[in-house]
Every structure is written in C-alpha cells, then in structure tokens.
Design a protein around this motif. Structure first.
Motif, short mmCIF file in Angstrom:
data_model
loop_
_atom_site.label_atom_id
_atom_site.label_comp_id
_atom_site.label_asym_id
_atom_site.label_seq_id
_atom_site.Cartn_x
_atom_site.Cartn_y
_atom_site.Cartn_z
N ILE A 856 4.45 -1.59 -1.24
CA ILE A 856 4.14 -2.80 -0.48
C ILE A 856 5.43 -3.57 -0.21
N THR A 857 5.62 -4.00 1.04
CA THR A 857 6.81 -4.78 1.39
C THR A 857 6.51 -6.27 1.55
N HIS A 858 5.29 -6.63 1.93
CA HIS A 858 4.91 -8.03 2.11
C HIS A 858 3.61 -8.26 1.36
N LEU A 859 3.65 -9.17 0.40
CA LEU A 859 2.48 -9.42 -0.45
C LEU A 859 2.23 -10.91 -0.53
N ASP A 860 0.98 -11.29 -0.25
CA ASP A 860 0.55 -12.69 -0.36
C ASP A 860 -0.42 -12.79 -1.53
N LEU A 861 0.03 -13.43 -2.61
CA LEU A 861 -0.79 -13.61 -3.81
C LEU A 861 -0.93 -15.11 -4.08
N SER A 862 -1.05 -15.89 -3.05
CA SER A 862 -1.10 -17.33 -3.19
C SER A 862 -2.46 -17.79 -3.70
N SER A 891 8.90 -9.68 0.88
CA SER A 891 8.35 -11.03 1.00
C SER A 891 7.24 -11.18 -0.04
N PHE A 892 7.35 -12.23 -0.86
CA PHE A 892 6.42 -12.43 -1.97
C PHE A 892 5.98 -13.89 -1.94
N ASN A 893 4.66 -14.10 -1.79
CA ASN A 893 4.10 -15.45 -1.70
C ASN A 893 3.32 -15.74 -2.98
#
Length: 1112
Positions: A856-862, A891-893
C-alpha cells in the motif's frame, strides 16, 4: 438614439427628393451602412483631384498645439455677419506668414499674402445668414483652401485675393452657389484686405450636419478656446457638396488627436484616483457632444435666423473622450474666460468636470458616418436601458479602433462579442493594435491557470455595472476536471451582500454571468452551494433591445420568448447558447426550496425548465447537468423527462442526487434516459427517498454501455432477492467511478461485485467506494482479494474506500490477508472511522503494515476508534515499526479528533512512534492533526526531522503544541539544512489555545483587581489598616501587567517563527530546492497547459468577427 434602435439613422427628417437629383456629386442621405469604397475620402470626384486630405497642418504646428491646454467652453457661435453685438468682438485674421493672430474689428485689417503652396483653392461659394432684428437674408462668401476656411463679405473681395474666382461662372440653376472647380494654384498677388479667417483646418475638432442645410464646424482657436461656426446654404445639394469638400480637406490628424502634455498628466491623475489607469490602454481625444435639439424655426423664404443658429451651436459641448482600462470617460474641461488668456502666464491647468462614464464592455453598438465626423456610442448596463452618445470628432476612426482594441484586451478568451457596428469597411478591415497584457506584478497569483484573463473581464463588468469594488468581494477558483477541462467555480463571497452567507447581490451575480457568457476558456461552470435566489424575482425590462442584436454561438437569433424571461432563466440560457466550449453546468443547491401552497409553476426551481428548454433543441454544447440538492417538483420533472426522452439532447451526464424523487419518478427517468445509451457517461441518483426496484434498475443500466461514472449513495431498494448491480450490468459498462456509499449491500450483491472485480472489465476503475455499506471484514476481504486476482492490471490511481464498515466484527483476519495479497493492483486504501473493538486488532493491523508483503502506498486511517482514549505503549511501538520498516507507504493519514461525544485518535503516545521516522526512507506526506502530540512529542518529531530526508509535507495542527514545541520543529529543519520539507501546517489552533489561556488569565486578574479595589474603597479602616488588609492588590496588579506583556511577547514570537519557516520553505537560492518550491501537481500542470494553448490562439489583433459585425 443609435441606428440599431431606430432601424436607420437620418439626421434631417425634412430632406426632399429634389436634393438627390440636383447634382451628380451630391451624396444622398445615408444610413450608416457602408459599402466598399463609399467613404468620402476615397471619392474619385474630379473636383478633389488636387485636394490632398493628408496635407500637413498650416503654420500653427503640432508643437504649438502641444503647448496649449484645452479648456471647456460652451461652443461659441462665430457669426458669419458682424452685428452690433459683435462690433468690438475679437476676430481672427491671417498674418503675412499665414499664421493666425488676434486683431480688433475696429482696427485696420492686416495685409495678407498667400504663396502658391498655401493658397490653393478647393471650393468657394455663398452662405446665408440673417441680419439681426430685420430678419433679412444676407450672403457671405466663404472660400475653402487646402489649409484654411476663409470668410469674405462679398465675392469681389474674395476675388481680389483669389483672382481665379473671376473666371468661374455662377451655376445657372442657383445664383447663390458656385460650381466646384479643381484646385487653382494662385500666383502671387498684392496684399489685399481679408475679412476674417474662420479656422485653420488642422485645428478642426469636428465637422457635422445640424440641419437639412446647415453644417457645423467645431474648432479650437489660437487661444485654445473651443468654438463652433454654423454654415447655412440655400439648397440641400449645395450643403452636400460643401460637406464633401470640407470633409475631404481636413487632415487625417488634427488638433482632435493632439492634447497638451499637462492636460494628459491631469487626466492620468484623474484615472488613477478611480483605479482605471493602464498606460497601454490609455487614449484621449477631443470630441464634440451633439445634444438633441428641435429643428429651428425658419424665417421667411426658408432662411434661419442668427439667433436660431446660435441656439444650434450652443447645443454642442466640447469635451475630451478618455479611454481608461475599463471605462470610457467624457470630461469637460473648465477654462479661464478669453479675456484672461492674454494675461495668463505659462500653461493653464485645467479642471475636469466629469460628464459621464461608461464601461467599455457595456458597449453594444458603434456607428461612424462616412460623410462627416459623426460618431455614435451606445452602452447598456445591467437592468438599464440603452444610453446613446451622439458625438463628433475628427478622430472618430481612432476612437473606434481604440475601443475595439480595448474590448479584445478585456475579453482575452472571447471569440465573439455582443457588439454591432455600422462603420465603413476600411475601418472594419483595418488590423487592430493589440494592447499588451498587464505586467506580472499586476497579475494575480493564479494567472498561469487562467484566472487573470477572467479577472480582468470580471473587473471590467463590475465597473460597467457601477460596482467597481465588487471585484474584491467576488471569490472564485479554476480547477482542472478530467472530463470538462478547465472548470470555473464561484465561491462564497468574502462579505455577503445577500440574505445568507452564500448570497451575492443582483449586480454581482450579473457581473459574473456576463463575464462568463461568451468566455471560451471554461469547459465547465459551477455555482454549487451559491444562492442564485436574488435573480429569481428580477426581470430585465430592457433586455429585448440588446437581445435583438445578440446571436448564439451557432449564429442563431435569440427567441422572442426569451426576452420576457426572468433574469435567472435568461442568463442561464444565454450561458448555454453563447459559449461553444461550455459542456457542464453545476447548479447544486443554488436555488431556494419551493414553498408549499404555491402553484405548481411557482414552486418550480426556475433553472431546470430553463436549461432543459435549450437542451431539448440541441442548440448548445452543454450536455452535463448537475441538479444536486434542488427539489424537483412536478413542473420541473416534466421538463426533465421530456429532455431525457429526446435523443437530440445528447445527454452525457446528469446528477439528480437529493432531489426528492420517488420510485415512480426515478423509474420513469431511467427509462427515458435509455435513448441516450450511446452518449450517457455519468449518472447520479443518490439520496432520493424513492425505493427503486433492483430489477428495473439493472434493466435500465444495462443499456448504458459507455457509462463511466455511477453514483448510488444511500439508495433505497426493494427486498427482491436480486443483486443491486449484476455482473452482466457492471461488465457491460466502462466504469471508472463506482460509488455505493450508504447503500445496503446484501451477500448476493457482494458476490456479483467480486465476480466483476476479478475480470478485466474492472481494469478502468479509478474509484471504488463502499463506505457505510454494513460490510464485515470477510466481505471487504473478498472484494479486495477479487481485485488482487484480476488478470488485468488495475489503474495505478485506483483508490478503494471501505471506511465506516464493521470490519472487526467478523473475518478481520480475512481482511488482513487480502491486503497482503493485493500486490500492486490496489495501492491506495482509505478506511476512516473504523472501530477496533479490541486493541489487539489495531496491533495486528500495524504488524501487517510493517511486513514487506504490504504494498500500500496511500493509506487513510483517520478517526480510528479504540477501546481506550489513547493507544497503549505497545500499539505505539508497533506504529513506530511501521515508520521504520515499511518501504512502500508514501502517504499516511492518522488524523484524530477529540469531541464531547467520542475520542478518535492514537493519542499522545504517537510521539514515541514519530521518533522512528529517522529510519524511514519512503514516507512523503504525514497527517497527525488532533492527536495531542504535546510538547514532548514535538521534541521527538524535531529530532527525527534532523535525519529524515524523505518527508515533504507534515500536517500537525491541533496537537497541544505550544510555541516551544513548534519552535523546536522549525529549528530542527533550518539548522539541519533539511531541504526536502516543502510544507508544514501552522498550528493556528494550538496558538489560539495558548493565547486564549493567557487572555483568560488576564481577564480573571482584572476581575479580582476590580473586586479588591472596590473593597478597599468601601473599607472604613485607616490607611494603614487598609494597606494591611489588602496586601495582595499590588501583587495582582503586577501579575496582570506581566500576563499582558507575555501575551504581546508570545504573539511576536509566533509571528517570528512563522516568518522564519516561510523564509526557509520559500528559499530560492538553494539549487537543491528549485524543484520543490514551484512544484505543481498533475492537475495544475494540465490546467496551465490548457490555459496556455487557449491564450496562444486568442490574443488581441487576431482576425475574427469579435470586433463586431457590420450590419447590412
């Protein structure tokens, strides 16, 4: 009144047919519609064979003109006959050298000698004047030479100076006129008395007719005083002949073009005050304003009295026409009386009296006479009638060409202009001189993406509509859309002038509408969320005048029914009709909801019926409509279905989300849209209360084989045991975006989705969203596994949204396994608002992310939810392993939120994990807002940034980071020479909290001090006892002073840190940072290139019909 309002223009309504038959050289009365070769200057009449209209000015040279300043003066009649009231008046005579000088009528006349080059005779004849109270007819003899217009009392006196007049016989049909002759080069003659010089031809400002047999010559005398002379003739034919000779003899450049430097400087200052000065567009010309006046009463035998002639001459006003950047200004110049001129020293300083101002873009008609110097300008502001100016100037052609150049400059992206012109063809065909664009320091920051050209047009309309300051209140942006190209979006006003925060005033909205009407830069226009209700109850009663001359982009006339439409409907229809580039209109939530109890037609939105009326007739290129959040009533729905069932409408996209449609209406609409099976690419039927049958839904959607965008959020379906979207339906479409958020998906629907995702037909997907669909971990895992098993390579930008689903309830291990099996097929995963019922689930997820199998290159865990308020130390250590070991995550959110109802965050322990960023070599963007990082966590982050050389953007606001923590972060970047970081968000929330706490402390101290002072005043003890009882008052006052000083120091320190950070991030001297400071995204690059292509083909000076069409 301009010609396009009258049908044609005839100055002299009393002309008879006898005039047209009197002479072959007589020019008949003309409507100013000019054919090729019809201009008087190009006439091949033999009488003009030796008349050179381009001859140089007489002895009053241009240098002398530049040293004089123009003074406004009501046009003074220079009578052709000296009466008792003018016996002592100052007359103008020609000196020995041909120059003009002032003499008194009571003194002896100076002698004159004309060389052969300065006394060429062009035309001569008698003029009629009245002899005062006796009303008798008297004739003066007027001689026109190449340089001057001269007056003699009798023909014999004129013959003394021009002996060739003795050889010219009178015209047999009229004793008072002389037939024209070729120019006669006179030999040297003795000095003979001359009655007066009316004017030098190079000092003429205007020449025009004021009656059937009257010609007015307006000029500037030797003292820079404007004057006018009326020439009256016996017949219409003679009037036409004199007009032709005079107009051909006037030089191309006269004093109308030449204004003194001092006057020009004063005009520039006048324009600067009004924010309308731009030097390349600045022009100034002398003009005469022709006032509308009644036909003068004639004396016996058709003659006009001198009093009447004086009234006619006084009906004209000398002024200066000034072209600013956005407006045309008519300025009168107040001057000293003629008696004061002789005693005045140096250059006079004029005082301007503004007569009128008109926006250049409000110009709707231009007319220029080929017979004299008459000029018509017609302007129309919003909701106002046409205002016409009847002017005259020897610089009429230059005025017209300057106006056309300004129009092209102010409308850089327009290919056609709503302007009609009645001008000679040689003027129409003459190339325009382009006005250069403003220099970069005058442009706005977004000019590279098309904003500057539109901003200039919008500012011009704001000036034209009388609200010049509105340009500072209108907010808008331009962005790139993959389907429509450049899209203009109107944003909420900076300061609302309407009833709601998103409301603009009527004139502000009209400025935006007019600036967009013919603009070819934008493929889409969005008014989403902006209230257009202020235009719903407004009607432009004068629109018919302008619309009669307006043509659509397909050169069609405007329907007569459009002229009576409300302004909102009219403007939206014209947006569709006039732009060939426009393909999308977004009107989401732009009109007020209907009121119950109204008639059906009154409850209509007012926009759907207007747009559908145009779309049905295929007269526009707009094929994408967004009606989200507009309550569609029966009246609107009938129009919508009517267009949906018409193949001529060629619909490409239609969005009707949250429009209050029920099952029957949704079914009818989908069935009607089936005729667009080869054109429909986008459909949005989300959030409507109707419960639609999945059978009929699949049956209709199966026909749309070119469907690319399908939105069905919160869609209610029947309880049939059928999939929401069958695999056949999905495979028959070419989906790029499939959004099913909030729609309940049964297991059979999940199975069909898995079958579709495992085929190559899903390779075009860019967005697949199944948030809030009630899916368990096993369901989501099956969908992800199907994507990983697809034989075709998925789109590199494919993003899967699975947030707000109960993933941890069942099959969480399946979900984790599917992520590791995705490989490179899916690299962007968004899963916000996931509730981890046990912290072990969160630990397992972090462990999976740290494994090398995760790509995974872009992960949104907000906004993740965990049992406790903050994550445990073990979970934070595992998060640190993710930062240290993961080599694919870019990118990590991890954005958190703290509210009264719930806490969704990692917590202050995230600082321990951020310390491991020093070992990271892949992460580019990090979001950690709202996690209570605290000062300690900020210190750990600062230490990591001293060694990390990959992170470019950090978002860390709302983290309890005070000045000390943020200063440590900035110092670590600057002092370590970190040139990779491009952006760090300002902790404005944390700054406000810190300052608010100190201000609250100051407020509490103020209250305590006030209480103590009151107690001290009310105490009955002695001063000594009072001081003993209130010892804390002094300490409170000192504490209050220190707290106030601390607030000021903190504000200064915060600002200093911000400035230091900005200076470092905007560094330009560092070669290693040149790629980042000006770095643009892919969408920005597309926008810039599209705008550059557009500007490259649409610069001023191009040969198009944009300068107005010639009305035949």
């Amino acid at each position: 009144m301009p010609p396009f309002m009258r049908g044609h223009h005839t100055r002299n309504s009393s002309q008879t047919s006898s005039a047209s038959a009197s002479s072959a050289t007589t020019t008949p009365p003309a409507v100013y519609i000019v054919k090729k070769g019809g201009h008087a200057r190009s006439s091949s009449n033999s009488s003009l064979a030796s008349c050179d209209p381009t001859s140089t000015s007489s002895s009053v040279g241009s240098a002398g003109l530049e040293s004089r300043s123009l003074h406004h003066h009501r046009a003074s009649t220079m009578p052709l006959v000296m009466t008792s009231s003018t016996a002592t008046a100052t007359t103008v005579a020609a000196g020995d050298s041909g120059s003009l000088k002032c003499v008194s009528s009571s003194t002896s006349l100076h002698s004159h000698s004309r060389s052969s080059s300065s006394s060429n005779l062009v035309h001569a004849g008698e003029v009629i004047a009245s002899t005062g109270l006796l009303r008798g007819k008297k004739k003066d003899f007027v001689v026109l030479t190449r340089n001057e217009l001269l007056r003699f009392k009798t023909r014999s006196k004129a013959a003394d100076m021009f002996p060739s007049l003795n050889s010219i016989q009178r015209h047999p049909s009229n004793a008072s006129s002389l037939s024209s002759s070729n120019t006669i080069a006179e030999s040297s003659v003795p000095s003979l008395p001359l009655e007066s010089t009316i004017c030098a031809l190079d000092r003429v400002t205007a020449l025009f007719e004021v009656g059937p047999m009257q010609i007015e010559v307006s000029f500037i005398d030797d003292y820079s005083v404007p004057r006018s002379t009326i020439l009256q003739f016996a017949t219409r034919a003679e009037t036409e002949l004199w007009l032709q000779k005079l107009y051909a003899s006037i030089p191309k450049r006269t004093i109308a073009h030449n204004i003194s430097a001092g006057t020009l400087d004063s005009i520039r200052a006048y324009l600067r005050v009004r924010r309308d000065y731009y030097e390349p567009a600045f022009k100034a010309f002398r003009i005469v304003i022709q006032q509308q006046h009644a036909q003068p009463k004639s004396s016996h035998k058709g003659a006009t009295s001198s009093d009447d002639l004086t009234k006619i001459a006084n009906a004209t006003t000398h002024a200066i026409l000034v072209l600013g950047h956005y407006a045309v200004h008519i300025l009168a110049v107040d001057c000293k009386p003629p008696s004061m001129i002789a005693s005045a020293h140096g250059e006079l300083h004029p005082q301007f009296t503004p007569l009128s101002s008109h926006g250049i873009v409000a110009l709707v008609h231009l007319a220029m006479s080929p017979r004299d110097s008459t000029l018509y300008l017609s302007f129309r502001a919003a909701l106002s009638p046409v205002r016409s100016l009847e002017l005259a100037s020897c610089a009429a052609k230059d005025v017209i060409q300057s106006l056309r150049s300004s129009l092209e400059h102010l409308r850089p992206c327009w290919t056609e202009y709503p302007l009609t012109m009645d001008v000679p063809e040689y003027v129409q065909d003459e190339p325009l001189v382009p006005i250069p664009d403003p220099t970069p320091d005058l442009k706005d920051g977004n000019q590279s993406y098309g904003m500057n050209g539109f901003n200039m047009t919008l500012a011009a309309y704001c000036v034209a509509f009388g609200i010049p300051n509105a340009i500072d209140n209108i907010a808008h942006e331009v962005y790139w859309d993959e389907d429509n190209g450049l899209v203009f979006q109107l944003l909420a006003p900076k300061k609302s002038t309407g009833l709601t925060p998103t409301s603009y005033g009527v004139l502000e909205l009209l400025c935006v509408m007019r600036a967009l009407r013919w603009n070819e830069a934008f493929g889409g226009i969005s008014f989403a969320g902006i209230s257009l209700a202020s235009l719903q109850d407004v009607t432009d009663h004068y629109a018919a005048i302008e619309l009669d001359q307006t043509r659509t982009a397909n050169s069609r006339r405007i329907s007569k029914f459009m002229k009576i439409l409300p302004t909102l409907k009219l403007e939206l229809q014209l947006l569709m009709l006039c732009s060939t580039a426009l393909r999308m209109l977004d009107l989401s939530g732009c009109v007020r909801p209907p009121k119950y109890g109204q008639e059906i037609s009154e409850r209509a939105s007012g926009v759907i019926d207007a747009l559908m009326h145009v779309a049905k007739r295929a007269t526009s290129n707009v094929d994408s409509f967004v009606f989200t959040n507009i309550q569609i009533d029966l009246y609107d729905f009938d129009f919508l279905v009517d267009v949906a069932s018409s193949r001529a409408a060629h619909l490409r996209n239609i969005e009707i989300a949250h429009c209050g449609l029920y099952e029957r209406e949704l079914t009818l609409l989908l069935q009607a849209l089936e005729v667009h099976e080869n054109t429909l690419e986008g459909l949005d039927i989300s959030e409507n209360p109707g419960r639609i049958s999945v059978y009929s839904l699949n049956e209709s959607l199966y026909r749309f084989q070119y469907m690319r965008h399908l939105y069905m959020r919160k869609l209610l379906t029947t309880s049939e045991d059928l999939p929401l979207l069958s695999v056949d339906t999905l495979s028959n479409m070419r989906l790029q975006r499939l959004v099913l958020d909030g729609t309940r998906l049964r297991p059979i629907s999940v199975k069909h989705l898995c079958d579709y995702l495992s085929t190559s037909r899903s390779a075009s997907l860019v967005q697949f969203s199944i948030q809030s669909c009630g899916l368990t971990g096993s369901h989501v895992g099956d969908l992800l596994s199907a994507m990983g098993q697809s034989p075709a390579k998925q789109h590199p930008d494919l993003t899967v949204y699975v947030g707000d689903n109960p993933i941890c309830t069942a099959g969480f291990d399946v979900f984790l396994t599917s992520i590791t099996e995705l490989g490179t097929n899916v690299r962007r995963l968004s899963m916000p608002r996931i509730e981890f019922h046990k912290e072990q689930y969160l630990c397992d997820f972090f462990t999976m992310l740290a494994s090398p199998k995760c790509k995974i290159t872009h992960l949104d865990l907000s906004l993740l939810l965990i049992p406790d308020a903050d994550a445990s130390a073990h979970a934070c250590d595992l998060l640190g392993n993710v930062f240290a070991r993961n080599t694919s995550l870019m990118s990590f959110n991890l954005t958190g939120e703290t509210s009264k109802l719930q806490v969704a965050r990692i917590g202050h322990g995230i600082g321990r994990a951020l310390e491991r960023l020093s070992e990271n070599s892949a992460l580019r963007e990090l979001y950690i807002e709202g996690n209570e990082l605290s000062v300690d966590g900020a210190m750990l982050l600062a230490q990591a940034l001293t060694r990390n050389r990959t992170i470019r953007r950090i978002h860390l606001d709302d983290n309890e980071v005070n000045l000390q923590g943020f200063t440590a972060i900035v110092n670590s970047i600057v002092e370590s020479g970190n040139t990779v970081v491009r952006f760090i968000s300002r902790p404005v929330i944390d700054q406000a909290k810190q300052l608010r706490n100190l201000r609250d402390l100051c407020g509490n101290l103020d209250v305590e001090i006030a209480v103590l002072k009151q107690q001290k005043r009310s105490s009955s003890s002695s001063d000594k006892d009072g001081r003993d009882r209130f010892p804390e008052l002094t300490s409170k006052v000192e504490a209050r002073q220190k707290a106030g000083e601390t607030v000021k120091v903190l504000e200064m320190e915060w600002q200093r840190v911000y400035e230091r950070l900005d200076k470092w991030l905007k560094r330009e001297s560092d070669p290693s940072s040149t790629a980042g400071a000006g770095e643009e995204t892919e969408d920005q690059e597309k926008s810039r290139k599209a705008w550059e292509r557009l500007r490259g083909t649409g610069r001023p000076g191009r040969k198009i019909s944009a300068g107005g069409r010639v009305v035949k």
